[in-house]
Design a protein around this motif. Structure first.
Motif, PDB file in Angstrom:
ATOM      1  N   ASN A  30      52.561  36.431  43.914  1.00 16.74           N
ATOM      2  CA  ASN A  30      53.591  35.782  43.121  1.00 16.74           C
ATOM      3  C   ASN A  30      54.054  34.580  43.938  1.00 16.74           C
ATOM      4  O   ASN A  30      54.773  34.736  44.923  1.00 16.74           O
ATOM      5  CB  ASN A  30      54.746  36.744  42.837  1.00 16.74           C
ATOM      6  N   ALA A  31      53.604  33.393  43.533  1.00 13.93           N
ATOM      7  CA  ALA A  31      53.901  32.175  44.275  1.00 13.93           C
ATOM      8  C   ALA A  31      55.399  31.913  44.375  1.00 13.93           C
ATOM      9  O   ALA A  31      55.862  31.312  45.336  1.00 13.93           O
ATOM     10  CB  ALA A  31      53.203  30.988  43.629  1.00 13.93           C
ATOM     11  N   LYS A  32      56.142  32.390  43.397  1.00 12.46           N
ATOM     12  CA  LYS A  32      57.581  32.132  43.368  1.00 12.46           C
ATOM     13  C   LYS A  32      58.305  32.805  44.535  1.00 12.46           C
ATOM     14  O   LYS A  32      59.250  32.262  45.077  1.00 12.46           O
ATOM     15  CB  LYS A  32      58.151  32.629  42.045  1.00 12.46           C
ATOM     16  N   CYS A  33      57.868  34.005  44.919  1.00  9.27           N
ATOM     17  CA  CYS A  33      58.557  34.703  46.009  1.00  9.27           C
ATOM     18  C   CYS A  33      57.662  34.953  47.217  1.00  9.27           C
ATOM     19  O   CYS A  33      58.138  35.437  48.226  1.00  9.27           O
ATOM     20  CB  CYS A  33      59.158  36.011  45.512  1.00  9.27           C
ATOM     21  N   GLY A  34      56.387  34.655  47.115  1.00  9.63           N
ATOM     22  CA  GLY A  34      55.498  34.774  48.264  1.00  9.63           C
ATOM     23  C   GLY A  34      54.866  36.135  48.484  1.00  9.63           C
ATOM     24  O   GLY A  34      54.147  36.322  49.455  1.00  9.63           O
ATOM     25  N   ASP A  35      55.111  37.111  47.618  1.00  4.84           N
ATOM     26  CA  ASP A  35      54.499  38.431  47.777  1.00  4.84           C
ATOM     27  C   ASP A  35      53.004  38.359  47.492  1.00  4.84           C
ATOM     28  O   ASP A  35      52.578  37.677  46.557  1.00  4.84           O
ATOM     29  CB  ASP A  35      55.098  39.438  46.795  1.00  4.84           C
ATOM     30  N   ILE A  36      52.234  39.101  48.277  1.00  9.50           N
ATOM     31  CA  ILE A  36      50.793  39.228  48.051  1.00  9.50           C
ATOM     32  C   ILE A  36      50.428  40.700  48.211  1.00  9.50           C
ATOM     33  O   ILE A  36      50.824  41.337  49.193  1.00  9.50           O
ATOM     34  CB  ILE A  36      49.972  38.394  49.053  1.00  9.50           C
ATOM     35  N   MET A  37      49.694  41.238  47.229  1.00  8.26           N
ATOM     36  CA  MET A  37      49.219  42.617  47.291  1.00  8.26           C
ATOM     37  C   MET A  37      47.706  42.630  47.183  1.00  8.26           C
ATOM     38  O   MET A  37      47.136  41.942  46.341  1.00  8.26           O
ATOM     39  CB  MET A  37      49.764  43.452  46.130  1.00  8.26           C
ATOM     40  N   LYS A  38      47.098  43.432  48.033  1.00  6.06           N
ATOM     41  CA  LYS A  38      45.651  43.635  47.980  1.00  6.06           C
ATOM     42  C   LYS A  38      45.418  45.133  47.882  1.00  6.06           C
ATOM     43  O   LYS A  38      45.914  45.901  48.713  1.00  6.06           O
ATOM     44  CB  LYS A  38      44.991  43.057  49.228  1.00  6.06           C
ATOM     45  N   VAL A  39      44.700  45.546  46.831  1.00  7.65           N
ATOM     46  CA  VAL A  39      44.424  46.961  46.593  1.00  7.65           C
ATOM     47  C   VAL A  39      42.924  47.204  46.672  1.00  7.65           C
ATOM     48  O   VAL A  39      42.133  46.425  46.131  1.00  7.65           O
ATOM     49  CB  VAL A  39      44.973  47.409  45.216  1.00  7.65           C
ATOM     50  N   TYR A  40      42.558  48.271  47.354  1.00  8.19           N
ATOM     51  CA  TYR A  40      41.166  48.698  47.503  1.00  8.19           C
ATOM     52  C   TYR A  40      41.005  50.032  46.790  1.00  8.19           C
ATOM     53  O   TYR A  40      41.811  50.939  47.000  1.00  8.19           O
ATOM     54  CB  TYR A  40      40.825  48.919  48.982  1.00  8.19           C
ATOM     55  N   LEU A  41      39.963  50.143  45.964  1.00  8.43           N
ATOM     56  CA  LEU A  41      39.695  51.396  45.259  1.00  8.43           C
ATOM     57  C   LEU A  41      38.297  51.901  45.580  1.00  8.43           C
ATOM     58  O   LEU A  41      37.347  51.122  45.643  1.00  8.43           O
ATOM     59  CB  LEU A  41      39.794  51.198  43.743  1.00  8.43           C
ATOM     60  N   LYS A  42      38.184  53.191  45.765  1.00 11.05           N
ATOM     61  CA  LYS A  42      36.897  53.865  45.887  1.00 11.05           C
ATOM     62  C   LYS A  42      36.730  54.678  44.611  1.00 11.05           C
ATOM     63  O   LYS A  42      37.581  55.528  44.300  1.00 11.05           O
ATOM     64  CB  LYS A  42      36.888  54.772  47.121  1.00 11.05           C
ATOM     65  N   ILE A  43      35.678  54.387  43.854  1.00 13.82           N
ATOM     66  CA  ILE A  43      35.455  55.043  42.566  1.00 13.82           C
ATOM     67  C   ILE A  43      34.117  55.755  42.610  1.00 13.82           C
ATOM     68  O   ILE A  43      33.093  55.156  42.953  1.00 13.82           O
ATOM     69  CB  ILE A  43      35.503  54.014  41.413  1.00 13.82           C
ATOM     70  N   ASP A  44      34.138  57.040  42.278  1.00  7.78           N
ATOM     71  CA  ASP A  44      32.925  57.848  42.285  1.00  7.78           C
ATOM     72  C   ASP A  44      32.797  58.531  40.933  1.00  7.78           C
ATOM     73  O   ASP A  44      33.663  59.340  40.561  1.00  7.78           O
ATOM     74  CB  ASP A  44      32.997  58.871  43.418  1.00  7.78           C
ATOM     75  N   GLU A  45      31.757  58.199  40.201  1.00  2.00           N
ATOM     76  CA  GLU A  45      31.485  58.767  38.882  1.00  2.00           C
ATOM     77  C   GLU A  45      32.702  58.653  37.945  1.00  2.00           C
ATOM     78  O   GLU A  45      33.062  59.607  37.253  1.00  2.00           O
ATOM     79  CB  GLU A  45      31.013  60.218  39.009  1.00  2.00           C
ATOM     80  N   GLY A  46      33.328  57.478  37.964  1.00  2.00           N
ATOM     81  CA  GLY A  46      34.443  57.208  37.058  1.00  2.00           C
ATOM     82  C   GLY A  46      35.792  57.737  37.497  1.00  2.00           C
ATOM     83  O   GLY A  46      36.786  57.580  36.798  1.00  2.00           O
ATOM     84  N   ILE A  47      35.853  58.361  38.681  1.00  2.00           N
ATOM     85  CA  ILE A  47      37.108  58.904  39.212  1.00  2.00           C
ATOM     86  C   ILE A  47      37.502  58.107  40.455  1.00  2.00           C
ATOM     87  O   ILE A  47      36.666  57.854  41.330  1.00  2.00           O
ATOM     88  CB  ILE A  47      36.965  60.396  39.614  1.00  2.00           C
ATOM     89  N   ILE A  48      38.774  57.734  40.533  1.00  2.00           N
ATOM     90  CA  ILE A  48      39.263  57.021  41.714  1.00  2.00           C
ATOM     91  C   ILE A  48      39.540  58.062  42.789  1.00  2.00           C
ATOM     92  O   ILE A  48      40.467  58.876  42.672  1.00  2.00           O
ATOM     93  CB  ILE A  48      40.520  56.187  41.372  1.00  2.00           C
ATOM     94  N   THR A  49      38.690  58.051  43.816  1.00  2.00           N
ATOM     95  CA  THR A  49      38.778  59.061  44.860  1.00  2.00           C
ATOM     96  C   THR A  49      39.631  58.617  46.040  1.00  2.00           C
ATOM     97  O   THR A  49      40.072  59.453  46.834  1.00  2.00           O
ATOM     98  CB  THR A  49      37.373  59.445  45.360  1.00  2.00           C
TER      99      THR A  49
END
Length: 151
Positions: A30-49
């Motif tokens: 969000n450029a307005k307030c400077g927040d940055i989020m980075k999310v990493y997901l591991k997905i196995d056979e359609g399920i987020i493990t």
């Protein structure tokens, strides 16, 4: 101002870090307030493990990232798409109105990671829209001068 759950997730964030062989990675800010989020997901056979995050921002941004990763682990892709900024905020027993945009960042970063997963696997996820780099483009509830993450 903040609920006990928000303070707990800020002081003791869950799932901090990165996943080296992540199935999908999503970064939004969000450029307005400077927040940055980075999310990493591991997905196995359609399920987020597994889910991890790295966030640069205020306490509410850290808390919403932490809660979003907790909510998404064990879910199917379809269930993960139903996690909204409001459901993240509710799971934290609420956020002050000027901090609701932090929960929007959490929702959008999850969706960006799912988008990355879909692209990498050449699949279409029903109901998933292409993410934006700056979540403020979608943040219609945000008001000028609301304090953003400066408080």
């Amino acid at each position: 101002m903040y609920s006990e759950k928000v303070m707990d997730h800020f002081m003791n964030p869950r799932n901090v870090g990165e996943i080296e062989d992540a199935s999908g990675v999503g970064t939004v800010g969000n450029a307005k307030c400077g927040d940055i989020m980075k999310v990493y997901l591991k997905i196995d056979e359609g399920i987020i493990t597994d889910a991890k995050f790295k966030t640069f921002g205020c306490g509410a941004a850290v808390a919403t990232s932490s809660m979003a990763t907790e909510l998404v682990i064990g879910k199917t892709i379809e269930e993960a798409l139903k996690i909204t900024n409001r459901s993240v905020a509710e799971a934290l027993d609420g956020l002050p109105p000027v901090k609701m945009h932090c929960s929007l960042l959490a929702e959008e970063s999850l969706h960006a990671a799912l988008w990355d997963y879909a692209k990498k696997n050449n699949i279409t996820i029903e109901g998933l829209e292409e993410p934006v780099a700056d979540v403020h483009e979608h943040d219609h509830d945000h008001e000028e001068g609301s304090g953003c993450c400066n408080a």
